[in-house]
Design a protein around this motif. Structure first.
Motif, PDB file in Angstrom:
ATOM      1  N   PHE A 173      28.671  40.683  48.023  1.00  0.00           N
ATOM      2  CA  PHE A 173      29.507  39.660  47.472  1.00  0.00           C
ATOM      3  C   PHE A 173      29.011  39.389  45.969  1.00  0.00           C
ATOM      4  N   LEU A 224      37.495  45.479  30.919  1.00  0.00           N
ATOM      5  CA  LEU A 224      38.649  45.226  31.574  1.00  0.00           C
ATOM      6  C   LEU A 224      38.330  44.497  33.270  1.00  0.00           C
ATOM      7  N   ILE A 280      24.426  36.759  33.264  1.00  0.00           N
ATOM      8  CA  ILE A 280      24.587  35.686  34.212  1.00  0.00           C
ATOM      9  C   ILE A 280      25.028  36.001  35.674  1.00  0.00           C
ATOM     10  N   VAL A 281      24.176  36.065  36.330  1.00  0.00           N
ATOM     11  CA  VAL A 281      24.689  36.541  37.824  1.00  0.00           C
ATOM     12  C   VAL A 281      24.349  35.647  38.772  1.00  0.00           C
ATOM     13  N   PRO A 282      25.449  34.862  39.420  1.00  0.00           N
ATOM     14  CA  PRO A 282      25.262  33.827  40.442  1.00  0.00           C
ATOM     15  C   PRO A 282      24.102  34.167  41.480  1.00  0.00           C
ATOM     16  N   VAL A 313      22.625  34.900  45.209  1.00  0.00           N
ATOM     17  CA  VAL A 313      23.347  35.448  46.659  1.00  0.00           C
ATOM     18  C   VAL A 313      23.419  34.321  47.743  1.00  0.00           C
ATOM     19  N   ASN A 362      26.654  33.271  49.384  1.00  0.00           N
ATOM     20  CA  ASN A 362      27.626  34.259  49.778  1.00  0.00           C
ATOM     21  C   ASN A 362      27.665  34.155  51.440  1.00  0.00           C
ATOM     22  N   VAL A 367      31.067  33.060  52.497  1.00  0.00           N
ATOM     23  CA  VAL A 367      32.128  34.145  51.884  1.00  0.00           C
ATOM     24  C   VAL A 367      32.248  35.084  53.083  1.00  0.00           C
ATOM     25  N   GLN A 404      37.272  38.009  33.808  1.00  0.00           N
ATOM     26  CA  GLN A 404      37.132  39.044  32.715  1.00  0.00           C
ATOM     27  C   GLN A 404      38.670  39.870  32.529  1.00  0.00           C
ATOM     28  N   ASN A 405      38.863  40.004  33.795  1.00  0.00           N
ATOM     29  CA  ASN A 405      40.453  40.822  33.996  1.00  0.00           C
ATOM     30  C   ASN A 405      41.260  39.857  33.330  1.00  0.00           C
ATOM     31  N   SER A 455      34.178  33.427  40.219  1.00  0.00           N
ATOM     32  CA  SER A 455      32.854  34.197  40.311  1.00  0.00           C
ATOM     33  C   SER A 455      31.562  33.470  40.213  1.00  0.00           C
ATOM     34  N   LYS A 456      31.556  32.389  39.069  1.00  0.00           N
ATOM     35  CA  LYS A 456      30.435  31.527  38.918  1.00  0.00           C
ATOM     36  C   LYS A 456      30.299  30.268  39.927  1.00  0.00           C
ATOM     37  N   SER A 469      31.780  32.857  44.174  1.00  0.00           N
ATOM     38  CA  SER A 469      31.025  34.026  44.554  1.00  0.00           C
ATOM     39  C   SER A 469      31.619  35.361  43.605  1.00  0.00           C
ATOM     40  N   PRO A 470      30.721  35.960  42.993  1.00  0.00           N
ATOM     41  CA  PRO A 470      31.159  36.822  41.973  1.00  0.00           C
ATOM     42  C   PRO A 470      31.941  38.174  42.806  1.00  0.00           C
ATOM     43  N   GLY A 471      31.626  38.352  43.961  1.00  0.00           N
ATOM     44  CA  GLY A 471      32.069  39.755  44.539  1.00  0.00           C
ATOM     45  C   GLY A 471      33.475  39.341  45.070  1.00  0.00           C
ATOM     46  N   ARG A 478      35.944  38.889  43.058  1.00  0.00           N
ATOM     47  CA  ARG A 478      36.871  39.144  42.064  1.00  0.00           C
ATOM     48  C   ARG A 478      37.947  38.409  41.986  1.00  0.00           C
ATOM     49  N   LEU A 485      40.339  40.226  49.289  1.00  0.00           N
ATOM     50  CA  LEU A 485      39.562  39.534  48.495  1.00  0.00           C
ATOM     51  C   LEU A 485      40.149  38.125  48.056  1.00  0.00           C
TER      52      LEU A 485
END
Lengths: 460, 460
Positions: A139, A336, B112-114, B116, B119, B122, B177-178, B307-308, B311-313, B315, B344
């Motif tokens: 995740f 993307l 910058i990665v939160p 885990v 999670n 989640v 980002q998407n 995400s921030k 959970s970034p996973g 998406r 998700l």
DNA sequence: AAATTTGTCTATTTACATTTC
DNA sequence: GGAAATGTAAATAGACAAATT
């Protein structure tokens, strides 16, 4: 050659610039755009030659040229030297094929959605992955260029098609469409041209539009691009690449011959074209032929999605990319998406690693074949013959229908289908055909019902 | 006519076109591009005025103009009337911030990665969803415009920020980002300009580049855009919109005042600007201020990613979109992805529905605060003061460092950080600063280690 | 095979608008 | 506040190349 009854006299379009202000070329372009959009100028109409219009409006040739060019870049026109300028047939066509709006009264055979029965194994794998000790990492973010495990799964996946590459040339993407979009963004620039089959997957049309990339139809015989057609487009239309779907082409369901695959590989090298090969249906074919990429790996971006073969919800595709474009593609994917879902990518990898993917694939093929038998029986004589694992079928309509008119009739009869207009590229006059999805109806009964309704329309 | 006395002029660039063939303007543009890329022309260099160069090369003014314009459109130059043409500072900067390459010797504080730890919930939700009877549908396609459940979750999610909208204005995307990419594609065209803070999120720079959209820095005081700055850019630079990050701005970590939020809403209406508001960190702030969107919902595309905060996973991001752009945005998202992962998206919705999202959020904020206390203590005097839940921190460097030089030093010392150059927009000279990530190091020990190493560099 | 039609491309002229000094 | 510096934009001219007849 264009069979136009309205010759040079009288002029097919007599714009009036007297009421406009500002730059002439802009005013002209806007007038042109609105006249196309409100239907005054129909698809296929030949516009007056630039010189004639310049004369008529008492402007310089270049001014008209600029206005036409603007509209061409917006996809409204297509022009060729010696021949003239024509209103594009897809100028007003809808690009988006939204999935069924959950209207339970309609039988959806327009959008191609794989049936859900094969998803059981996918679910089981997902559950078992969550029990692993490092499950929490599923995740977090994933690496944009993919993990080693994911890329090795991609290699194994491609080998099933008879395409042997290595993990340094593989990148995962969030589905086939995502891969196509990223490949276009990475490999081509604004105003670049790409050759496609005269009818093609609408998703590539809308993706190309996003980046101002132009699709041009390549002359084809019997549903396959010809060598002369490709060379002509390369030398005279200055295309930078090709987009092709060799297996169960969308919408014709045609499978490209081995000779043509080799020819495309050879010509691509010769003419320095980059081929975007969409292998979406390759593994659905029984004993599939190797992709074009296997004959020219340095010249081909090969995309293979798991959506149609395993499960669309996995949002996973693998991309083989030549060294030259590797970094660009990773960057485009990053722009993307930032990253794909590690959970879904890992489920995909796991399914491939220990053969579950093969089982699902076999099951899917069996399910599709069963459906095609029904279609063949009910639509005998109407539907274009095809091998049994085709996820889509192609129907030649009686001459009094257009693709669009049949689409509307079918909707009245409770069935969604896709008319040829949705697939047309450039200013090719669309054929009188429709595409139907084999896999979308949730049950065989609904499929049968839908196909029967279509037969009633065709028989009348 | 070329005159001989040019040696007296201190022309910063004296191209030699004698060895080139083909079109002059193209040859000139290519020379310019290669000289910028190989470092002969450095960022910030003022190029010779068009007239001077035209004289020197014995070409027409417009020919030079065209060459400069080409390079400007490639993002290499930025020009302004009366002032001159300058090499862009971000012409050669790296746009991609790839996540740590799993090099265990480096302490990653760049990307910058939160962390885990949050999670777990989640994961539990995902597992429980799979036990539901309709779980198989989670692996099919999702509707591009989102299901009712997803959109209602989006409404609830936005309400936590004090922004009240309805489910007809919400669209789900595959991450922040998407959503940004889709919003840019949907709302702007090639060559359009968008105002941003003078330093901004690199992801928006790379996304804008994909579509040929230009970012221009808007004059700002104390890290907030000024009213005059926005109006100036609207009237004189012809910007079509703004991109802003009001909460914990990237990279400055600044939180925008309520007055400025209202001002931007007002000016956007006045000047008819479309605001892309990136609310990525809004919910991390204690008692967050309402977003700009709440003051001008018809003028703002508001993006809030999970995400921030969760959970970034996952998406998953939710987008509020004004009616006018709704269809375009859905089409753009369809062109980029076809659909998001129903699995998700449904996990995200479920987490929001029954409050688990709030618990995770509280936990995350606590975890971040704990980390910021460590940073405050160790980097006291170096790091810009900030509220405790900032996921990123901003460091003003001693004058003998540039962002980039410090980045390199830090790397030698085993810590990845991001220098100001990565965030610079247009031809603004980058500040002497770096951004560090609060959340990326997996443990407090590693964070402490990393921050101490940075202190050693700053103290010398 | 040659002449004609037609679109494309580059470079130029001229006028203009903004910013700086 | 006016002059100079500087970039922008539209319209034009002329040469060219491809396709058609």
């Amino acid at each position: 050659m264009p069979v136009n009854s309205f010759d040079n006299y009288p002029m097919s379009w007599k714009p009036d610039l007297s009421k406009t202000t500002g730059a002439k070329y802009l005013a002209l372009a806007e007038l042109l755009e609105s006249d196309i959009k409100n239907g005054k100028l129909k698809a296929g109409t030949k516009l007056p030659p630039q010189r004639e219009l310049a004369d008529f409006l008492d402007l310089n040739l270049s001014t008209i040229s600029k206005a036409y060019k603007l509209c061409e870049q917006r996809g409204l026109l297509s022009a060729s030297v010696g021949n003239g300028t024509y209103v594009s047939s897809d100028a007003t066509a809808e690009h988006v094929l939204l999935c069924g709006k959950e209207d339970s009264h309609m039988i959806e055979m327009g959008a191609i959605v794989p049936f859900v029965t094969s998803n059981l194994k996918v679910k089981q794998y997902t559950e078992s992955l969550m029990k692993k000790p490092d499950a929490l990492n599923l995740f977090s973010y994933g690496a944009p260029e993919g993990t080693r495990r994911q890329r090795e799964a991609g290699v194994a996946w491609f080998e099933k098609s008879g395409f042997y590459t290595d993990k340094e040339h593989i990148v995962p993407a969030a589905g086939g469409q995502n891969a196509i979009t990223a490949a276009l963004a990475a490999c081509f620039g604004t105003h670049d041209k790409i050759g496609t089959e005269p009818m093609t997957y609408p998703g590539v049309k809308s993706a190309a539009k996003l980046f101002g990339i132009h699709l041009v139809p390549v002359q084809s015989d019997y549903n396959e691009m010809t060598e002369e057609g490709i060379r002509y487009a390369a030398q005279n239309e200055n295309i930078k690449g090709l987009y092709v779907i060799p297996d169960y082409q969308n919408p014709t369901a045609h499978i490209m011959s081995l000779e043509t695959r080799k020819m495309i590989a050879r010509v691509a090298k010769d003419e320095n074209l980059l081929v975007i090969e969409d292998g979406i249906n390759n593994l659905l074919v029984d004993r599939p032929m190797p992709p074009i990429a296997s004959f020219a790996p340095e010249q081909v971006v090969y995309i293979s999605s798991l959506s149609k073969t395993i499960s669309p919800g996995l949002r996973t595709a693998f991309v083989h990319v030549p060294d030259k474009y590797h970094e660009k593609l990773v960057t485009a994917l990053y722009s993307l998406n930032i990253s794909i879902s590690p959970l879904l990518a890992t489920v995909s990898a796991a399914l491939i690693e220990d053969g579950a993917a093969d089982e699902i694939l076999a099951e899917r093929k069996k399910g599709i074949a069963e459906r095609n038998l029904i279609i063949n029986q009910i639509l005998d004589g109407f539907v274009t013959p095809s091998r049994l694992t085709a996820p889509l079928r192609y129907i030649q309509l009686p001459e009094y229908f257009t693709g669009k008119s049949f689409e509307i009739c079918a909707k009245q009869a409770g069935v969604e289908v896709c008319g040829a207009e949705r697939f047309a590229v450039g200013n090719k006059m669309p054929e009188k055909t429709v595409r139907i999805s084999v896999t979308t109806p949730p049950t065989l009964e609904i499929l049968t019902d839908g196909v029967k309704r279509l037969r009633e329309l065709l028989r009348q």
